[in-house]
Design a protein around this motif. Structure first.
Motif, PDB file in Angstrom:
ATOM      1  N   ALA A   1      59.941  -2.161  28.486  1.00 49.59           N
ATOM      2  CA  ALA A   1      58.953  -2.179  27.410  1.00 49.59           C
ATOM      3  C   ALA A   1      58.345  -3.570  27.329  1.00 49.59           C
ATOM      4  O   ALA A   1      59.032  -4.567  27.564  1.00 49.59           O
ATOM      5  N   VAL A   2      57.072  -3.641  27.013  1.00 52.79           N
ATOM      6  CA  VAL A   2      56.361  -4.916  26.922  1.00 52.79           C
ATOM      7  C   VAL A   2      55.559  -4.962  25.627  1.00 52.79           C
ATOM      8  O   VAL A   2      55.213  -3.923  25.059  1.00 52.79           O
ATOM      9  N   HIS A   3      55.277  -6.181  25.170  1.00 55.26           N
ATOM     10  CA  HIS A   3      54.511  -6.375  23.938  1.00 55.26           C
ATOM     11  C   HIS A   3      53.543  -7.524  24.157  1.00 55.26           C
ATOM     12  O   HIS A   3      53.960  -8.674  24.234  1.00 55.26           O
ATOM     13  N   GLY A   4      52.272  -7.205  24.312  1.00 49.52           N
ATOM     14  CA  GLY A   4      51.275  -8.241  24.501  1.00 49.52           C
ATOM     15  C   GLY A   4      50.053  -7.729  25.230  1.00 49.52           C
ATOM     16  O   GLY A   4      49.892  -6.532  25.433  1.00 49.52           O
ATOM     17  N   ARG A   5      49.207  -8.649  25.625  1.00 53.43           N
ATOM     18  CA  ARG A   5      47.980  -8.293  26.336  1.00 53.43           C
ATOM     19  C   ARG A   5      48.222  -8.298  27.839  1.00 53.43           C
ATOM     20  O   ARG A   5      48.765  -9.245  28.386  1.00 53.43           O
ATOM     21  N   LEU A   6      47.803  -7.224  28.482  1.00 52.06           N
ATOM     22  CA  LEU A   6      47.890  -7.114  29.939  1.00 52.06           C
ATOM     23  C   LEU A   6      46.711  -7.899  30.508  1.00 52.06           C
ATOM     24  O   LEU A   6      45.568  -7.464  30.422  1.00 52.06           O
ATOM     25  N   VAL A   7      46.988  -9.074  31.071  1.00 57.09           N
ATOM     26  CA  VAL A   7      45.907  -9.971  31.470  1.00 57.09           C
ATOM     27  C   VAL A   7      45.601  -9.962  32.962  1.00 57.09           C
ATOM     28  O   VAL A   7      44.510 -10.351  33.376  1.00 57.09           O
ATOM     29  N   GLN A   8      46.564  -9.539  33.796  1.00 60.11           N
ATOM     30  CA  GLN A   8      46.318  -9.528  35.238  1.00 60.11           C
ATOM     31  C   GLN A   8      47.270  -8.551  35.918  1.00 60.11           C
ATOM     32  O   GLN A   8      48.402  -8.369  35.483  1.00 60.11           O
ATOM     33  N   ILE A   9      46.785  -7.946  37.004  1.00 59.56           N
ATOM     34  CA  ILE A   9      47.608  -7.072  37.845  1.00 59.56           C
ATOM     35  C   ILE A   9      47.348  -7.449  39.297  1.00 59.56           C
ATOM     36  O   ILE A   9      46.203  -7.698  39.688  1.00 59.56           O
TER      37      ILE A   9
ATOM     38  N   ILE B   1      44.287   2.556  29.495  1.00 57.40           N
ATOM     39  CA  ILE B   1      44.059   1.175  29.060  1.00 57.40           C
ATOM     40  C   ILE B   1      43.535   0.340  30.237  1.00 57.40           C
ATOM     41  O   ILE B   1      42.866  -0.657  30.037  1.00 57.40           O
ATOM     42  N   ILE B   2      43.860   0.747  31.442  1.00 61.05           N
ATOM     43  CA  ILE B   2      43.233   0.234  32.662  1.00 61.05           C
ATOM     44  C   ILE B   2      42.712   1.461  33.396  1.00 61.05           C
ATOM     45  O   ILE B   2      43.482   2.304  33.836  1.00 61.05           O
ATOM     46  N   ALA B   3      41.406   1.592  33.489  1.00 62.09           N
ATOM     47  CA  ALA B   3      40.805   2.793  34.063  1.00 62.09           C
ATOM     48  C   ALA B   3      40.625   2.643  35.577  1.00 62.09           C
ATOM     49  O   ALA B   3      40.287   1.564  36.064  1.00 62.09           O
ATOM     50  N   PRO B   4      40.820   3.744  36.316  1.00 67.66           N
ATOM     51  CA  PRO B   4      40.673   3.677  37.768  1.00 67.66           C
ATOM     52  C   PRO B   4      39.245   3.401  38.220  1.00 67.66           C
ATOM     53  O   PRO B   4      39.019   2.930  39.327  1.00 67.66           O
ATOM     54  N   GLY B   5      38.276   3.645  37.367  1.00 66.52           N
ATOM     55  CA  GLY B   5      36.881   3.415  37.737  1.00 66.52           C
ATOM     56  C   GLY B   5      36.369   2.034  37.368  1.00 66.52           C
ATOM     57  O   GLY B   5      35.251   1.669  37.712  1.00 66.52           O
ATOM     58  N   THR B   6      37.192   1.230  36.665  1.00 63.78           N
ATOM     59  CA  THR B   6      36.745  -0.119  36.265  1.00 63.78           C
ATOM     60  C   THR B   6      37.744  -1.152  36.794  1.00 63.78           C
ATOM     61  O   THR B   6      37.730  -1.473  37.965  1.00 63.78           O
ATOM     62  N   ASP B   7      38.607  -1.674  35.923  1.00 61.06           N
ATOM     63  CA  ASP B   7      39.544  -2.722  36.348  1.00 61.06           C
ATOM     64  C   ASP B   7      40.548  -2.251  37.399  1.00 61.06           C
ATOM     65  O   ASP B   7      41.059  -3.052  38.165  1.00 61.06           O
ATOM     66  N   GLY B   8      40.829  -0.957  37.456  1.00 58.43           N
ATOM     67  CA  GLY B   8      41.777  -0.445  38.439  1.00 58.43           C
ATOM     68  C   GLY B   8      41.140  -0.001  39.754  1.00 58.43           C
ATOM     69  O   GLY B   8      41.823   0.397  40.690  1.00 58.43           O
TER      70      GLY B   8
ATOM     71  N   LYS C   1      43.697  -8.818  40.224  1.00 61.42           N
ATOM     72  CA  LYS C   1      42.559  -8.602  39.330  1.00 61.42           C
ATOM     73  C   LYS C   1      42.911  -9.080  37.928  1.00 61.42           C
ATOM     74  O   LYS C   1      43.903  -8.649  37.355  1.00 61.42           O
ATOM     75  N   ALA C   2      42.102  -9.986  37.386  1.00 60.15           N
ATOM     76  CA  ALA C   2      42.207 -10.360  35.980  1.00 60.15           C
ATOM     77  C   ALA C   2      41.477  -9.284  35.181  1.00 60.15           C
ATOM     78  O   ALA C   2      40.397  -8.835  35.566  1.00 60.15           O
ATOM     79  N   MET C   3      42.070  -8.856  34.088  1.00 63.85           N
ATOM     80  CA  MET C   3      41.492  -7.772  33.299  1.00 63.85           C
ATOM     81  C   MET C   3      40.260  -8.247  32.546  1.00 63.85           C
ATOM     82  O   MET C   3      40.162  -9.406  32.142  1.00 63.85           O
ATOM     83  N   THR C   4      39.322  -7.356  32.357  1.00 69.33           N
ATOM     84  CA  THR C   4      38.104  -7.623  31.609  1.00 69.33           C
ATOM     85  C   THR C   4      38.464  -7.930  30.158  1.00 69.33           C
ATOM     86  O   THR C   4      39.284  -7.232  29.557  1.00 69.33           O
ATOM     87  N   ALA C   5      37.868  -8.966  29.590  1.00 72.11           N
ATOM     88  CA  ALA C   5      38.131  -9.331  28.193  1.00 72.11           C
ATOM     89  C   ALA C   5      37.428  -8.344  27.269  1.00 72.11           C
ATOM     90  O   ALA C   5      36.339  -7.893  27.568  1.00 72.11           O
TER      91      ALA C   5
ATOM     92  N   ALA D   1      41.457  -8.211  26.951  1.00 81.23           N
ATOM     93  CA  ALA D   1      42.524  -7.527  27.689  1.00 81.23           C
ATOM     94  C   ALA D   1      43.215  -6.527  26.772  1.00 81.23           C
ATOM     95  O   ALA D   1      43.366  -6.773  25.574  1.00 81.23           O
ATOM     96  N   PRO D   2      43.637  -5.387  27.310  1.00 85.79           N
ATOM     97  CA  PRO D   2      44.263  -4.360  26.477  1.00 85.79           C
ATOM     98  C   PRO D   2      45.624  -4.806  25.937  1.00 85.79           C
ATOM     99  O   PRO D   2      46.392  -5.464  26.632  1.00 85.79           O
ATOM    100  N   TYR D   3      45.887  -4.441  24.689  1.00 85.52           N
ATOM    101  CA  TYR D   3      47.169  -4.744  24.055  1.00 85.52           C
ATOM    102  C   TYR D   3      48.150  -3.603  24.326  1.00 85.52           C
ATOM    103  O   TYR D   3      47.790  -2.434  24.228  1.00 85.52           O
ATOM    104  N   VAL D   4      49.369  -3.966  24.656  1.00 90.56           N
ATOM    105  CA  VAL D   4      50.420  -2.994  24.955  1.00 90.56           C
ATOM    106  C   VAL D   4      51.600  -3.263  24.019  1.00 90.56           C
ATOM    107  O   VAL D   4      51.988  -4.417  23.837  1.00 90.56           O
TER     108      VAL D   4
END
Length: 136
Positions: free
Chosen positions: A41-49, A78-85, A96-100, A102-105
């Motif tokens: 489990a994680v708590h925060g903004r997903l900033v990069q993958i 929260i990360i779409a296959p057609g955009t950041d994914g 890939k750095a996520m688009t600002a 960044a989604p909160y998890v």
């Protein structure tokens, strides 16, 4: 929620001040499909993958979707296959750095690889989370 497909294993869970890096290995299942929950489990903004293919790489230009565990119908990634994914899972290393913003998890996320047809594909994901909660 669709059934689990493939395998996932936690390789590392690095916790730094306000930053958490989760490293997992994955393996495709039947037909190259992969869909599993992150094993922590994680708590925060997903900033990069980042993704690095393993000994048997996935299909070039495969996509990644990330869902909140509460989105059981998978209606809103929260990360779409057609955009950041888009094309993030491939036969070479990609980051890939996520688009600002960044989604909160808050909890567990579900990873889904799309457009891979290599049934024996394996790889490694790194997910960077900017931790949002205070230390107790």
């Amino acid at each position: 929620m669709p059934a689990d497909i493939g395998t996932i294993a936690l390789l590392d869970d690095t916790k730094l001040p306000r930053l958490r890096i989760v490293k997992v290995s994955w393996g495709a299942g039947a037909g190259g499909a992969f869909e599993k929950n992150l094993p922590v489990a994680v708590h925060g903004r997903l900033v990069q993958i980042a993704h690095k293919p393993g000994g048997t790489p996935p299909t070039a230009a495969s996509d990644l979707a990330v869902f909140d565990e509460r989105d059981t119908a998978q209606e809103r990634a929260i990360i779409a296959p057609g955009t950041d994914g888009l094309d993030l899972v491939s036969s070479s290393y990609k980051s890939k750095a996520m688009t600002a913003p960044a989604p909160y998890v808050a909890g567990v996320v579900r990873l889904q690889v799309a457009n891979n047809i290599v049934a024996t594909a394996v790889g490694t994901f790194w997910l960077w989370f900017e931790e949002m909660r205070r230390a107790l």
